[in-house]
Design a protein around this motif. Structure first.
Motif, PDB file in Angstrom:
ATOM      1  N   LYS A 180      10.832  -5.848  10.492  1.00 58.40           N
ATOM      2  CA  LYS A 180       9.572  -5.108  10.553  1.00 58.40           C
ATOM      3  C   LYS A 180       9.247  -4.536   9.180  1.00 58.40           C
ATOM      4  N   LEU A 181      10.278  -4.325   8.387  1.00 59.65           N
ATOM      5  CA  LEU A 181      10.155  -3.985   6.974  1.00 59.65           C
ATOM      6  C   LEU A 181      10.909  -5.059   6.203  1.00 59.65           C
ATOM      7  N   LYS A 182      10.258  -5.572   5.160  1.00 57.79           N
ATOM      8  CA  LYS A 182      10.897  -6.641   4.402  1.00 57.79           C
ATOM      9  C   LYS A 182      10.528  -6.502   2.924  1.00 57.79           C
ATOM     10  N   LEU A 183      11.546  -6.326   2.100  1.00 63.45           N
ATOM     11  CA  LEU A 183      11.371  -6.255   0.659  1.00 63.45           C
ATOM     12  C   LEU A 183      11.286  -7.678   0.125  1.00 63.45           C
ATOM     13  N   THR A 184      10.210  -7.987  -0.594  1.00 60.57           N
ATOM     14  CA  THR A 184      10.040  -9.347  -1.114  1.00 60.57           C
ATOM     15  C   THR A 184       9.613  -9.309  -2.577  1.00 60.57           C
ATOM     16  N   LYS A 185       9.891 -10.395  -3.263  1.00 59.53           N
ATOM     17  CA  LYS A 185       9.352 -10.552  -4.610  1.00 59.53           C
ATOM     18  C   LYS A 185       7.846 -10.752  -4.458  1.00 59.53           C
ATOM     19  N   THR A 186       7.081 -10.149  -5.347  1.00 56.65           N
ATOM     20  CA  THR A 186       5.634 -10.294  -5.259  1.00 56.65           C
ATOM     21  C   THR A 186       5.215 -11.674  -5.750  1.00 56.65           C
ATOM     22  N   PRO A 187       4.128 -12.202  -5.216  1.00 61.52           N
ATOM     23  CA  PRO A 187       3.670 -13.532  -5.635  1.00 61.52           C
ATOM     24  C   PRO A 187       3.034 -13.520  -7.026  1.00 61.52           C
ATOM     25  N   ASP A 188       2.697 -12.348  -7.523  1.00 63.48           N
ATOM     26  CA  ASP A 188       2.015 -12.221  -8.808  1.00 63.48           C
ATOM     27  C   ASP A 188       2.526 -10.955  -9.486  1.00 63.48           C
ATOM     28  N   SER A 189       2.981 -11.071 -10.724  1.00 59.90           N
ATOM     29  CA  SER A 189       3.566  -9.922 -11.419  1.00 59.90           C
ATOM     30  C   SER A 189       2.571  -8.790 -11.658  1.00 59.90           C
ATOM     31  N   ARG A 190       1.287  -9.059 -11.499  1.00 61.15           N
ATOM     32  CA  ARG A 190       0.304  -7.968 -11.608  1.00 61.15           C
ATOM     33  C   ARG A 190       0.501  -6.939 -10.505  1.00 61.15           C
ATOM     34  N   TYR A 191       1.171  -7.347  -9.424  1.00 60.32           N
ATOM     35  CA  TYR A 191       1.403  -6.467  -8.282  1.00 60.32           C
ATOM     36  C   TYR A 191       2.842  -5.963  -8.235  1.00 60.32           C
ATOM     37  N   GLY A 192       3.507  -5.954  -9.367  1.00 56.15           N
ATOM     38  CA  GLY A 192       4.887  -5.497  -9.423  1.00 56.15           C
ATOM     39  C   GLY A 192       5.850  -6.659  -9.310  1.00 56.15           C
ATOM     40  N   ASP A 193       7.122  -6.310  -9.280  1.00 55.06           N
ATOM     41  CA  ASP A 193       8.173  -7.324  -9.156  1.00 55.06           C
ATOM     42  C   ASP A 193       8.621  -7.488  -7.711  1.00 55.06           C
ATOM     43  N   TYR A 194       8.607  -6.373  -6.982  1.00 54.27           N
ATOM     44  CA  TYR A 194       8.980  -6.372  -5.568  1.00 54.27           C
ATOM     45  C   TYR A 194       7.955  -5.551  -4.801  1.00 54.27           C
ATOM     46  N   GLY A 195       7.735  -5.961  -3.568  1.00 56.12           N
ATOM     47  CA  GLY A 195       6.791  -5.238  -2.728  1.00 56.12           C
ATOM     48  C   GLY A 195       7.343  -5.043  -1.332  1.00 56.12           C
ATOM     49  N   LEU A 196       6.822  -4.020  -0.677  1.00 53.17           N
ATOM     50  CA  LEU A 196       7.202  -3.728   0.697  1.00 53.17           C
ATOM     51  C   LEU A 196       5.936  -3.387   1.466  1.00 53.17           C
ATOM     52  N   ALA A 197       5.635  -4.187   2.478  1.00 53.72           N
ATOM     53  CA  ALA A 197       4.478  -3.915   3.339  1.00 53.72           C
ATOM     54  C   ALA A 197       4.860  -2.831   4.332  1.00 53.72           C
ATOM     55  N   LEU A 198       4.034  -1.803   4.405  1.00 51.63           N
ATOM     56  CA  LEU A 198       4.307  -0.676   5.297  1.00 51.63           C
ATOM     57  C   LEU A 198       3.380  -0.631   6.500  1.00 51.63           C
ATOM     58  N   HIS A 199       2.567  -1.654   6.694  1.00 54.51           N
ATOM     59  CA  HIS A 199       1.565  -1.644   7.754  1.00 54.51           C
ATOM     60  C   HIS A 199       2.175  -1.336   9.124  1.00 54.51           C
ATOM     61  N   ALA A 200       3.251  -2.008   9.468  1.00 54.95           N
ATOM     62  CA  ALA A 200       3.864  -1.807  10.790  1.00 54.95           C
ATOM     63  C   ALA A 200       4.331  -0.368  10.959  1.00 54.95           C
ATOM     64  N   LEU A 201       4.919   0.178   9.917  1.00 55.02           N
ATOM     65  CA  LEU A 201       5.410   1.553   9.985  1.00 55.02           C
ATOM     66  C   LEU A 201       4.261   2.557  10.033  1.00 55.02           C
ATOM     67  N   LEU A 202       3.229   2.314   9.263  1.00 59.11           N
ATOM     68  CA  LEU A 202       2.066   3.204   9.274  1.00 59.11           C
ATOM     69  C   LEU A 202       1.389   3.203  10.642  1.00 59.11           C
ATOM     70  N   HIS A 203       1.257   2.017  11.228  1.00 60.78           N
ATOM     71  CA  HIS A 203       0.654   1.921  12.569  1.00 60.78           C
ATOM     72  C   HIS A 203       1.560   2.551  13.626  1.00 60.78           C
ATOM     73  N   LYS A 204       2.874   2.285  13.506  1.00 60.43           N
ATOM     74  CA  LYS A 204       3.825   2.816  14.481  1.00 60.43           C
ATOM     75  C   LYS A 204       3.788   4.342  14.506  1.00 60.43           C
ATOM     76  N   ARG A 205       3.582   4.954  13.348  1.00 58.00           N
ATOM     77  CA  ARG A 205       3.521   6.414  13.258  1.00 58.00           C
ATOM     78  C   ARG A 205       2.118   6.953  13.554  1.00 58.00           C
ATOM     79  N   GLY A 206       1.168   6.050  13.833  1.00 56.78           N
ATOM     80  CA  GLY A 206      -0.183   6.474  14.181  1.00 56.78           C
ATOM     81  C   GLY A 206      -0.950   7.083  13.019  1.00 56.78           C
ATOM     82  N   ILE A 207      -0.639   6.650  11.829  1.00 54.03           N
ATOM     83  CA  ILE A 207      -1.312   7.180  10.639  1.00 54.03           C
ATOM     84  C   ILE A 207      -2.621   6.420  10.434  1.00 54.03           C
ATOM     85  N   SER A 208      -3.707   7.160  10.369  1.00 54.09           N
ATOM     86  CA  SER A 208      -5.019   6.526  10.218  1.00 54.09           C
ATOM     87  C   SER A 208      -5.135   5.879   8.840  1.00 54.09           C
ATOM     88  N   ARG A 209      -5.928   4.847   8.763  1.00 49.12           N
ATOM     89  CA  ARG A 209      -6.138   4.115   7.500  1.00 49.12           C
ATOM     90  C   ARG A 209      -6.609   5.064   6.393  1.00 49.12           C
TER      91      ARG A 209
END
Length: 119
Positions: free
Chosen positions: A36-65
């Motif tokens: 549900k959380l996965k650390l990955t290398k970014t597809p483009d170095s403009r977005y850093g070297d590693y990225g972590l999508a937090l969408h599932a966690l943000l939704h799970k905690r009911g945090i509004s956009r």
């Protein structure tokens, strides 16, 4: 630098996310194990070297956009003020659209390795 860089970065995220979202570190580890959380290398170095999508966690905690950027800013602040910043050679971190992107200082890694080899 103990272990792999990815392991160090994962440790950063477990520590920071558990405190920001009020989970135990074990609960955050379980989210990684369940992919549900996965650390990955970014597809483009403009977005850093590693990225972590937090969408599932943000939704799970009911945090509004609308509140995502506030939560993201807190995550970035905690990453950059933690002992992990130097330990994991983090140059900078950013939160963009539900993703935390981490930029690694590869020069510091090289300097560290050269120092270790010369001992």
């Amino acid at each position: 630098m103990p272990g792999r860089l990815e392991d160090c970065l994962r440790e950063v995220f477990v520590n920071v996310l558990s405190s920001v979202f009020n989970y135990s570190e074990q609960e955050v580890e379980e989210l990684f194990k369940a992919q549900k959380l996965k650390l990955t290398k970014t597809p483009d170095s403009r977005y850093g070297d590693y990225g972590l999508a937090l969408h599932a966690l943000l939704h799970k905690r009911g945090i509004s956009r609308e509140a995502w950027s506030e939560v993201g800013a807190e995550i970035v602040k905690r990453i950059l003020t933690s002992e992990f910043k130097d330990k994991c050679f983090i140059e900078r971190a950013e939160f963009v659209n539900g993703y935390v992107n981490v930029y690694v200082d590869y020069k510091k890694i090289l300097d560290y390795l050269l120092e270790e080899i010369s001992r």
